[in-house]
Design an enzyme around this catalytic site. Structure first.
Site, PDB file in Angstrom:
ATOM      1  N   SER A  36       0.856  -1.187   0.000  1.00 45.93           N
ATOM      2  CA  SER A  36       0.000   0.000   0.000  1.00 45.93           C
ATOM      3  C   SER A  36       0.885   1.228   0.000  1.00 45.93           C
ATOM      4  O   SER A  36       1.764   1.357   0.856  1.00 45.93           O
ATOM      5  CB  SER A  36      -0.930   0.025   1.209  1.00 45.93           C
ATOM      6  N   GLY A  37       0.645   2.137  -0.927  1.00 47.15           N
ATOM      7  CA  GLY A  37       1.467   3.334  -1.015  1.00 47.15           C
ATOM      8  C   GLY A  37       1.211   4.314   0.103  1.00 47.15           C
ATOM      9  O   GLY A  37       2.153   4.808   0.749  1.00 47.15           O
ATOM     10  N   SER A  38      -0.067   4.630   0.366  1.00 49.83           N
ATOM     11  CA  SER A  38      -0.369   5.591   1.436  1.00 49.83           C
ATOM     12  C   SER A  38       0.110   5.053   2.781  1.00 49.83           C
ATOM     13  O   SER A  38       0.619   5.812   3.623  1.00 49.83           O
ATOM     14  CB  SER A  38      -1.865   5.901   1.466  1.00 49.83           C
ATOM     15  N   ASP A  76     -11.077   5.758  -1.312  1.00 52.06           N
ATOM     16  CA  ASP A  76      -9.751   6.095  -0.802  1.00 52.06           C
ATOM     17  C   ASP A  76      -9.655   7.614  -0.780  1.00 52.06           C
ATOM     18  O   ASP A  76      -9.973   8.282  -1.757  1.00 52.06           O
ATOM     19  CB  ASP A  76      -8.676   5.507  -1.725  1.00 52.06           C
ATOM     20  N   CYS A 125      -4.271   7.158  -3.888  1.00 51.56           N
ATOM     21  CA  CYS A 125      -3.987   5.723  -3.830  1.00 51.56           C
ATOM     22  C   CYS A 125      -2.646   5.402  -4.475  1.00 51.56           C
ATOM     23  O   CYS A 125      -2.488   5.484  -5.701  1.00 51.56           O
ATOM     24  CB  CYS A 125      -5.093   4.891  -4.474  1.00 51.56           C
ATOM     25  N   GLY A 126      -1.697   5.032  -3.646  1.00 48.70           N
ATOM     26  CA  GLY A 126      -0.344   4.783  -4.142  1.00 48.70           C
ATOM     27  C   GLY A 126      -0.233   3.587  -5.064  1.00 48.70           C
ATOM     28  O   GLY A 126       0.323   3.687  -6.168  1.00 48.70           O
ATOM     29  N   THR A 127      -0.754   2.426  -4.646  1.00 50.59           N
ATOM     30  CA  THR A 127      -0.659   1.252  -5.525  1.00 50.59           C
ATOM     31  C   THR A 127      -1.608   1.380  -6.708  1.00 50.59           C
ATOM     32  O   THR A 127      -1.338   0.844  -7.781  1.00 50.59           O
ATOM     33  CB  THR A 127      -0.948  -0.042  -4.742  1.00 50.59           C
TER      34      THR A 127
END
Length: 344
Positions: A91-93, A253, A257-259
């Site tokens: 997960s990016g965040s 989100d 959303c990072g991913t």
């Protein structure tokens, strides 16, 4: 007070998306890799995820991360990501929240003006570069594991919508991508509830109709998220676009959303819409931004893949302790179908 369990929790948000960081009380989990540790938690200690995220301690829009020691000599620390209905590989965040919490609370030493770390997520090693000044992490930029497209321009049948063209891509989680304008959506805040219902229906249809299996790790789940994509445009020498991701059990989100950004980069690259080195500014439903780019290309199994970077900022909002009193009737919390869609 007679708590039988106590956890130290650092509350953070990354560009609006909440990512709690459990820094104390868990200690360690069996497993050689962080993916092994994630599987152990899912199979033997899932009550911990529910305890932190479910009501009355959490709410539907919270994520959490458990900081754990890593066995990988290249990594400074590891973490397992907890979400409302699953354990993501990446997960990016949450990565941005974890890096910020580790440095700003002094668990790992901060070096100004730049601190470089390697963290181990369940999805693999994540290189992190943090811009730091006066004890504050002003930006976290991470290099993700490769992202790739499973399906491009496939048609799925969605109840109430009919035939819908979609893309499916992996960026640490697997997303079905939908053109928001094709559905008459402007990706505005007042559409948030409608987007949730649509996103859940589209995800369910795509997961049933399109085969997805990660070529290197078949234990990584298939389609679990829907990403609504706004049109992209060129502004000031960079590409920019809006998006929203519908996270199960059915919410937006708050960040870009990072991913999801990494998955969108993979789709854009596969369609010739972006080149390595071009900057892509991804905007969320609430107007926050992740700045991303493709820094290389590779292959994952038979799939052409990109190596993406994503940058954003997190803020610590609270530091607290969660505890469990043996007389509490909700040791693993609870959910109701009014906001969780499913009562547990």
């Amino acid at each position: 007070m007679r708590w039988s369990q106590t956890f130290t929790v650092v509350d953070c948000h990354a560009e609006g998306e909440i990512g709690k960081v459990v820094t104390g009380g868990v200690f360690d989990v069996p497993g050689r890799t962080m993916f092994d540790k994630m599987r152990h938690l899912a199979e033997h200690r899932d009550g911990l995820r529910k305890f932190v995220l479910f009501e009355p301690r959490g709410t539907v829009n919270h994520n959490a991360n458990i900081i754990l020691p890593t066995n990988n000599p290249e990594a400074a620390m590891g973490f397992v990501i907890l979400e409302s209905t699953e354990y993501p590989a990446m997960s990016g965040s949450n990565t941005i929240c974890v890096a910020t919490a580790l440095l700003e609370t002094g668990i790992l030493p901060m070096k100004e003006p730049v601190t470089e770390l390697v963290l181990e997520a369940p999805g693999g090693l994540i290189k992190v570069t943090c811009d730091c000044k006066d004890g504050k992490v002003r930006q976290v930029k991470f290099t993700n594991q490769p992202a790739f497209a499973y399906h491009l321009d496939k048609v799925v049948e969605v109840e109430g919508l009919g035939s819908l063209k979609v893309d499916v891509a992996y960026g640490g989680m697997t997303y079905v991508h939908v053109d928001a304008t094709a559905l008459g959506l402007g990706l505005t805040r007042d559409e948030a509830r409608d987007l949730c219902g649509l996103g859940q229906r589209i995800k369910t249809a795509a997961a049933a109709q399109l085969e997805v299996s990660h070529p290197e790790n078949p234990l990584i789940p298939g389609i679990t998220q829907t990403q609504f994509m706004g049109p992209f445009r060129r502004e000031g020498g960079r590409l920019t676009a809006k998006n929203t991701v519908i996270v199960s059990p059915g919410r937006n989100d708050r960040s870009p959303c990072g991913t999801g950004t990494c998955a969108r980069l993979a789709v854009m690259h596969a369609k010739g819409q972006i080149k390595p080195g071009e900057v892509f500014d991804h905007e969320s439903l609430i107007g926050t931004h992740f700045i991303s780019e493709i820094v290389g290309t590779t292959k994952v199994g038979r799939y052409p893949a990109v190596i993406p970077t994503v940058a954003g900022q997190a803020w610590i909002t609270a530091i607290s302790q969660f505890g469990y009193d043996p007389t509490d009737p909700f040791p693993e919390g609870f959910t109701l179908s009014d906001v969780w869609l499913k009562a547990l």
